[in-house]
Every structure is written in C-alpha cells, then in structure tokens.
Design an enzyme around this catalytic site. Structure first.
Site, short mmCIF file in Angstrom:
data_model
loop_
_atom_site.label_atom_id
_atom_site.label_comp_id
_atom_site.label_asym_id
_atom_site.label_seq_id
_atom_site.Cartn_x
_atom_site.Cartn_y
_atom_site.Cartn_z
CE LYS A 1 15.71 -27.82 17.52
NZ LYS A 1 15.62 -29.17 18.09
NE ARG B 1 16.21 -36.14 11.53
CZ ARG B 1 16.84 -35.30 12.35
NH1 ARG B 1 16.26 -34.16 12.72
NH2 ARG B 1 18.03 -35.58 12.80
CB SER C 1 17.18 -30.29 13.72
OG SER C 1 16.63 -30.39 15.01
CG ASP D 1 13.33 -29.45 14.81
OD1 ASP D 1 14.10 -30.18 14.15
OD2 ASP D 1 13.31 -29.45 16.05
CG HIS E 1 22.08 -26.30 21.24
ND1 HIS E 1 20.78 -26.45 21.67
CD2 HIS E 1 22.42 -27.46 20.64
CE1 HIS E 1 20.35 -27.66 21.34
NE2 HIS E 1 21.33 -28.29 20.71
N1 URA Z 1 19.04 -32.37 18.54
C1 URA Z 1 18.19 -31.64 17.81
O1 URA Z 1 17.69 -30.61 18.26
N2 URA Z 1 17.90 -32.06 16.56
C2 URA Z 1 18.41 -33.18 16.02
O2 URA Z 1 18.11 -33.49 14.90
C3 URA Z 1 19.28 -33.95 16.81
C4 URA Z 1 19.59 -33.50 18.07
#
Ligand code: URA
Ligand code: CA
Length: 433
Positions: free
Chosen positions: A187, A168, A183, A161, A82
């Site tokens: 995932k 947010r 977050s 999320d 990621h």
């Molecule tokens: N990328 C994400 O997936 N989540 C965040 O909170 C910030 C960047």
C-alpha cells in the site's frame, strides 16, 4: 499451474516461485481462485513463513493488482510514514505540517478508524469544513504548494490486499509476518512513496503484542523496502498505554495544536521528533540526525509548523481558526471526571481497553457503517508511572450521553493504581538496514 499444488508446496515448507505467487494473486483478484483455496494458502503461510524473496514477490504482485499513484509531479523526495496502529495516536496531525514546514513533501493517503484504533481522516474531518475529496491534480498541486495534503485511499489501490485482508480477518491468519509486511508495504509503495518511515507499535494497544514480534515485522519490512528500492526505516514504539492524553477526534485535534504550540504531551512530542528527524534525513533536508532534530525543534518554537498546519487545514476547506479557538471544534454536551479511588502510582492504562471505552462513547466505529461522534472521547490526566492522590481526576470523559456509569466502571478496571510503577520507555528501537 494448479492452486492446489501451490497450497501443498507451501504446506510442506517449500519456497514458492515468483510465477506461483503471481498466479495466486492474479487468480484470487479476478475470481478464478476461490476464497477457500486462498484461505488455505494464507494459513499455510502463517505456519510455514516465507523467505524474503517470496515476500518481495508477493508485495510486487499485490502492487500490480491495481492502480498505483504517480507522484512524480511532486518535487522532492516523497517520504511516507506509516504506523501499525495505536490508541490516541495524534502523530500524523502534528508530524505532517511540521516536516512540511521544513520543505519535506507529504502527500498522504490516510485511513479511517475501526475498533479501538482511530483514523487520521476522521480526526481531520472533525474540523468544521475540512474535506478529503480531492482530485489527483488538486492533491498534487496542494503538495507542491503547501508541501502537505491528505486524501482518502482511492478505491483501486491494491485490491488484492482489500480482498485478502478481509479473508484473513475471518479465517485466523491476520497475525502472519509475511502477510502483514506485504500488506503494509504494497500500500505504501502503490501510494507513491520514495522512502518510508514505519512506526511498529507493541503492547496491548498494538497488533504485535510482543516486542520480539514487532522487531521481526519491522526488520522484514525494512529488508523488503530495500529489495524494492525504497529506503525504509522502522521505529519500534511502546503502545501499552494510549499516546498523549487525548483519545477522540476533536480532542486529538486540540492536542495536535497544543503540541504544535510547544505545550503538548511529552510522549507525543518525542515520537513526532523521532519520526520527523528520520523523515527529514531521508528527504535529504538535513545531513545528520542532530541537525534534523534541531530544525524540527526550531520549527515548533518559531510557530512555523503551526502556520503550516493552518494553511494545510484552510487549503482543504477547514476552518484554520480552530487552532486559536479550540471551542470552535465540536464540543460534547457533558463532561465527567473519574476520581482515583486510592493513592499510589499509575501502574497500567490498558491502551486497547481505553480505546474501546472511547469507541463506546461514540469516538470510534464498532463496524465500518457506524457514524462517529467527533466530540466524544477521553482526556487522561496521568500516564503510567505518575503518582496519584485519592480523589484526583484520572480521566475527563467527554460524552453526549448523560449516563456514563458503565464507562466509568470499565475505566476503573482498565486503569490500575499500585504502590509503585515504572514509566515505560516509548521509543524502543530504531531499525535500519
Ligand atoms: N495492517 C495492514 O495494513 N495489514 C495487515 O495485514 C495488518 C495490519
Ligand atoms: Ca493522543
């Protein structure tokens, strides 16, 4: 339990219990906790931070808010990668087939681009015929056969999320390390990763503008990964300038193919080898870092990685011929050169602004509903630190618009030429537990 007590506890610097964290996430997702209370808590977390135990519980509660992907039918250790985001970030297109060609299974869920950053799905879809609509069965069978497949994120993966991130975004609490860490990690874990390689970018093109914050985020995610039983490694990289030369979907596919043929940009190749060797090690396909890197270099030189790329593209409906005939990729109507006004050294190429310029040409989306022009984008001819002569082209602009004067003006502001400049170090640090 009352949400207001949880908010005031965090506001005053207290540590939330696992029950309190689950109460919040469950209530927020099922609608019994309103946006205003969730945003108050997010802001309290922004100011008061969270302990590792709290972040771990938050990550677990978020994973539990939706379905998780079961990749147990895929043989081997599934290592996911990621990146926290970049400009011209062509990495996955090279990395996925490369490590797959060494037997590392890559079942990847990727996203679309928004704002100045691009998305892997959009890049792949610029290949004629390529599609990411696969059933779970098709996805798993492709990963077992080719060791690589890419799909879009399914609707019900970590709904907490989706909801919390959107909140947010409009309430000023995106830049909170515990919230970003939970977050991202929720995932990756929900998508079925056994082990995770993170690229945490820093600089103008990144979320984390300072290296210090990037290191803090990376260390937090590595510790959380450890606590939830997924081995996690993070690489801190410089994203003050775009990665490689190409920015734009079809242009980046061509850049990925060039890299798979061993003649891509040096920075992209270095990043791919660095991330790739960590993935190969985590997957147990090499005993040492040196061995992993040597195997990756051999797979590039022998054409094995390129062959895997073609197989991967063809298996998802795409035309594998684009690898040998890049003219089969979407082509822009016009190209324009941007000549340097003075001689000297390239001192700055503001990644976020250059990403924005590519977006304005149609390579990216300003809003989620925008349609992408796959052919549009930029090809840089210089990197920060390179010498330049007045009149030499700095950038080729690929556009379907006949008039790019505004973009040219913008690029002249984003690219600075001075008497001297230093080449930035791309790989800043590697963070393991
Ligand atoms: N990328 C994400 O997936 N989540 C965040 O909170 C910030 C960047
Ligand atoms: Ca690139």
């Amino acid at each position: 339990m009352r949400m207001v007590d949880i908010i005031t506890k965090k506001r005053d610097g207290g540590e939330l219990s696992p029950e309190e964290i689950r109460f919040f996430i469950e209530g927020y997702v099922n609608g019994t906790i309103p946006d205003y209370q969730a945003s108050a808590l997010a802001m309290a977390i922004y100011f008061q931070d969270m302990t590792d135990s709290e972040i771990t519980e938050l990550t677990k509660a978020m994973i539990g808010s939706g379905t998780t992907v079961d990749l147990s039918a895929i043989e081997g250790i599934k290592v996911d990668k990621h990146s926290t985001g970049g400009v011209g970030d062509t990495t996955t297109l090279v990395l996925a087939p490369l490590v797959a060609s060494l037997g590392v299974p890559v079942g990847k869920m990727s996203g679309r681009g928004l704002g100045h950053t691009g998305g892997t799905l959009d890049k792949l879809e610029s290949i004629p015929g390529f599609h990411v609509e696969l059933t779970t069965e098709q996805f798993i069978s492709l990963v077992n056969r080719n060791k690589v497949a890419v799909i879009g994120q399914t609707g019900d993966l970590v709904p907490a999320d989706k909801k919390l991130y959107a909140l947010r975004d409009v309430t000023g609490s995106v830049e909170s390390i515990p919230l970003i860490a939970s977050s991202i990690m929720s995932k990756k874990i929900a998508a079925g990763a056994d082990a995770i390689v993170l690229e945490v970018t820093t600089g103008s093109g990144a979320f984390m503008k300072s290296e210090k914050d990037a290191v803090r985020l990376a260390e937090t995610m590595v510790r959380i990964g450890d606590r939830v039983g997924r081995q996690t490694i993070a690489i801190i990289t410089d994203m003050s300038q775009p990665l490689g030369f190409a920015i734009g979907n079809a242009l980046e596919v061509k850049e990925a193919v060039d890299t798979l043929k061993g003649r891509g940009p040096a920075d992209l190749k270095e990043l791919v080898l660095t991330l790739g060797s960590q993935m190969v090690l985590l997957a147990g396909r090499a005993a040492t870092h040196t061995e992993a890197r040597r195997k990756l270099e051999e797979a590039l030189e022998s054409g094995q990685a390129l062959a895997r790329f073609k197989q991967f593209i063809a298996s998802q409906g795409g035309d594998p011929d684009v690898a040998d005939h890049p003219e089969k990729l979407p082509q822009a109507k016009y190209t324009f050169e941007l000549p340097a006004k003075t001689s000297g050294f390239v001192a700055e190429m503001a990644a976020d602004q250059i990403g924005l310029a590519a977006m304005l040409l149609g390579a990216g989306r300003a809003t989620k509903e925008d349609k992408i022009n796959f052919a549009a984008g930029l090809v840089l001819h210089k990197k920060v630190g390179d010498p330049v002569e007045a009149g030499e082209s700095l950038v080729t602009i690929h556009s379907d618009y006949p008039d790019v004067n505004e973009i040219m003006k913008k690029l002249y502001q984003d690219i600075k030429i001075r008497d001297h400049a230093k080449t930035p170090r791309l790989i800043r640090r590697i963070i393991t537990d």
